[in-house]
Enzyme design. Structure first.
Site, mmCIF file in Angstrom:
data_model
loop_
_atom_site.group_PDB
_atom_site.id
_atom_site.type_symbol
_atom_site.label_atom_id
_atom_site.label_comp_id
_atom_site.label_asym_id
_atom_site.label_seq_id
_atom_site.Cartn_x
_atom_site.Cartn_y
_atom_site.Cartn_z
ATOM 1 N N ASP A 1 1.418 -4.535 2.207
ATOM 2 C CA ASP A 1 2.043 -3.447 2.962
ATOM 3 C C ASP A 1 3.414 -3.132 2.363
ATOM 4 O O ASP A 1 3.946 -3.913 1.560
ATOM 5 C CB ASP A 1 2.187 -3.828 4.448
ATOM 6 C CG ASP A 1 3.049 -5.070 4.658
ATOM 7 O OD1 ASP A 1 2.962 -6.011 3.831
ATOM 8 O OD2 ASP A 1 3.828 -5.121 5.631
ATOM 9 N N ASP B 1 8.604 -4.176 -4.262
ATOM 10 C CA ASP B 1 8.351 -4.968 -3.044
ATOM 11 C C ASP B 1 7.047 -4.527 -2.391
ATOM 12 O O ASP B 1 7.071 -3.742 -1.478
ATOM 13 C CB ASP B 1 9.550 -4.788 -2.113
ATOM 14 C CG ASP B 1 9.461 -5.647 -0.872
ATOM 15 O OD1 ASP B 1 8.574 -6.520 -0.812
ATOM 16 O OD2 ASP B 1 10.265 -5.437 0.049
ATOM 17 N N GLU C 1 3.378 -8.151 6.058
ATOM 18 C CA GLU C 1 4.599 -8.969 5.903
ATOM 19 C C GLU C 1 5.820 -8.261 6.485
ATOM 20 O O GLU C 1 6.679 -8.885 7.097
ATOM 21 C CB GLU C 1 4.844 -9.274 4.423
ATOM 22 C CG GLU C 1 5.947 -10.305 4.187
ATOM 23 C CD GLU C 1 7.352 -9.732 4.069
ATOM 24 O OE1 GLU C 1 8.309 -10.507 4.146
ATOM 25 O OE2 GLU C 1 7.506 -8.504 3.918
ATOM 26 N N GLU C 2 5.855 -6.942 6.280
ATOM 27 C CA GLU C 2 7.066 -6.199 6.658
ATOM 28 C C GLU C 2 7.240 -6.115 8.174
ATOM 29 O O GLU C 2 8.279 -5.696 8.659
ATOM 30 C CB GLU C 2 7.051 -4.794 6.039
ATOM 31 C CG GLU C 2 6.997 -4.782 4.512
ATOM 32 C CD GLU C 2 8.284 -5.298 3.849
ATOM 33 O OE1 GLU C 2 9.201 -5.730 4.567
ATOM 34 O OE2 GLU C 2 8.336 -5.273 2.605
ATOM 35 N N GLU D 1 7.814 -12.237 -4.249
ATOM 36 C CA GLU D 1 8.739 -11.175 -3.815
ATOM 37 C C GLU D 1 9.756 -10.913 -4.928
ATOM 38 O O GLU D 1 10.162 -11.842 -5.641
ATOM 39 C CB GLU D 1 9.516 -11.619 -2.564
ATOM 40 C CG GLU D 1 8.686 -11.745 -1.308
ATOM 41 C CD GLU D 1 8.552 -10.432 -0.535
ATOM 42 O OE1 GLU D 1 8.962 -9.377 -1.060
ATOM 43 O OE2 GLU D 1 8.020 -10.475 0.584
HETATM 44 ZN ZN LIG Z 1 8.444 -7.938 0.355
#
Ligand SMILES: [Zn+2]
Length: 410
Positions: free
Chosen positions: A87, A120, A154-155, A180
């Site tokens: 994501d 990212d 994750e976000e 990351e």
């Molecule tokens: Zn990230």
């Protein structure tokens, strides 16, 4: 089989790796709402084409899938987990005008891939995947398993992603590396052995909703004003006690008033107001003492002002998130530093990550020691307009990931 052949196998697929990263960036998997399904649909054919290993697509919700592939070595050995999230953070309507490209156009300008998620962390996912492909294509021999886990959400805390695969027992490994973007001033200059945790909480204040024209004759308790006073006092006086941590000399950070809402309209004394806040905690801190400090502080304010009706409400998902840490002399940390040195001629500095990553789930749920962040791209360019990553760094990342896996799994 030599390491040189593995590095060559990455170079042989440079164009393919870059085009794959572009393809991932072109998928707008903004979270919320997510949209990771399309990313998984783009990853699957590549895994299949190279017959990388047993592959599973799993999830709490079929619209938020995670994809895991296990590359088996020859014989028993360690289990190494490479993780990335599929994501991305939203572009934002207002911020879109600050982009010089379409955020999902995946254009390459002067050797840099532009787009939301380029650093990212769809670029790093491409590096991890093609690092594994290079091992396979070069006929590299290792023992144990290399597991690739590309996870959702994750976000927004990882409930559908790393938390899910950890709870389901799919993320158990000897060690995990999260790719990351970790560069501070230049690519690969920093390797994060730790990340902060957080407590996310609302402060809710209740007052007496009433006609403002009567505020001088009836006892008006203005919830908005009371909330402002609470936030101001906290900003000036709240202390969260904790042991000093060598990687975080600045300690915890207390971040107040991240959202503010309440009240209805002119001429109505607000009966309700709330603010969202977070405290970034350090690896090793536990929940109870932090909650005690917060509650004691609010009790003090309540004693001083009997009219104050304030409540602390922990967020459902992120009410308490552990920090994570792996020793800087862990074999995978030194192996990664060594692989970086071979590929780039220098070793990264180790230290703490300012924010949090999915490491929290792998560590606290799956019990897997985890490197919080080491990957291509600069952290400062993530989450902002004109996010980008040098395509050469994606190639370098693939080489580093391939060599590190090969060496660690010997
Ligand atoms: Zn990230």
């Amino acid at each position: 089989m030599s390491e040189a052949r593995v590095l060559e196998a990455v170079d042989d697929r440079r164009k393919e790796l870059i085009e794959f990263a572009q393809k991932l960036v072109s998928i707008p998997s903004e979270n919320p709402p997510g949209g990771e399904k399309e990313v998984v649909a783009a990853i699957t054919p590549v895994i299949d084409r190279y017959s990388l290993g047993e592959t599973r697509v799993v999830g709490r919700d079929t619209s938020r899938p995670n994809i895991l592939t296990t590359m088996k070595g020859n014989g028993e050995g360690k289990r190494l987990l490479y993780n990335g999230h599929t994501d991305v953070v939203p572009v934002g309507q207002e911020e879109r005008s600050h982009w010089k490209t379409d955020p999902f156009g995946a254009e390459i300008i002067d050797g840099e891939l532009y787009g939301r998620g380029s650093a990212d962390m769809k670029g790093p996912i491409a590096s991890m995947l093609y690092g594994a492909i290079a091992l396979k294509e070069a006929g590299a021999s290792f023992t144990g398993d290399l597991v690739l886990a590309f996870t959702a959400d994750e976000e927004n805390g990882g409930y559908y992603g790393a938390q899910y695969v950890s709870e389901e027992g799919l993320a158990g490994a000897d060690v995990c590396l999260i790719g990351e973007p970790s560069g501070m001033k230049s690519g690969f200059d920093y390797l994060a052995t730790a990340c902060r945790g957080a407590t996310c909480f609302k402060l809710v204040v209740r007052g007496t909703q009433m006609h403002s024209s009567q505020s001088d004759i009836r006892n008006a308790v203005n919830a908005g004003l009371k909330l402002c006073k609470v936030l101001y006092r906290m900003s000036e006086e709240l202390e969260i006690r904790h042991e000093p941590h060598p990687l975080y000399p600045q300690g915890v950070t207390i971040n107040l008033g991240e959202t503010l809402s309440g009240g209805l309209e002119y001429c109505i004394i607000p009966g309700y107001a709330e603010a969202k806040n977070d405290i970034r905690v350090l690896p090793g801190m536990s929940k109870e003492p932090v909650m005690k400090d917060l509650n004691d502080f609010l009790d003090k304010l309540r004693r001083e002002d009997p009219q104050l009706d304030v409540e602390l409400v922990l967020d459902d998902g992120q009410g308490w998130v552990e920090g994570a840490e792996i020793p800087a002399d862990h074999p995978m940390v030194t192996t990664l530093a060594g692989a970086t040195s071979t590929v780039l001629g220098f070793s990264p500095v180790t230290g703490g990550f300012t924010g949090g990553t999915d490491a929290k789930h792998f560590v606290s749920v799956a019990n897997t020691p985890t490197i919080s962040a080491f990957g291509p791209g600069l952290l400062s360019l993530a989450h902002g307009p004109n996010e980008r990553v040098p395509v050469e760094d994606l190639i370098k990342g693939a080489k580093i990931y391939a060599l590190a896996a090969l060496r660690y799994l010997q």
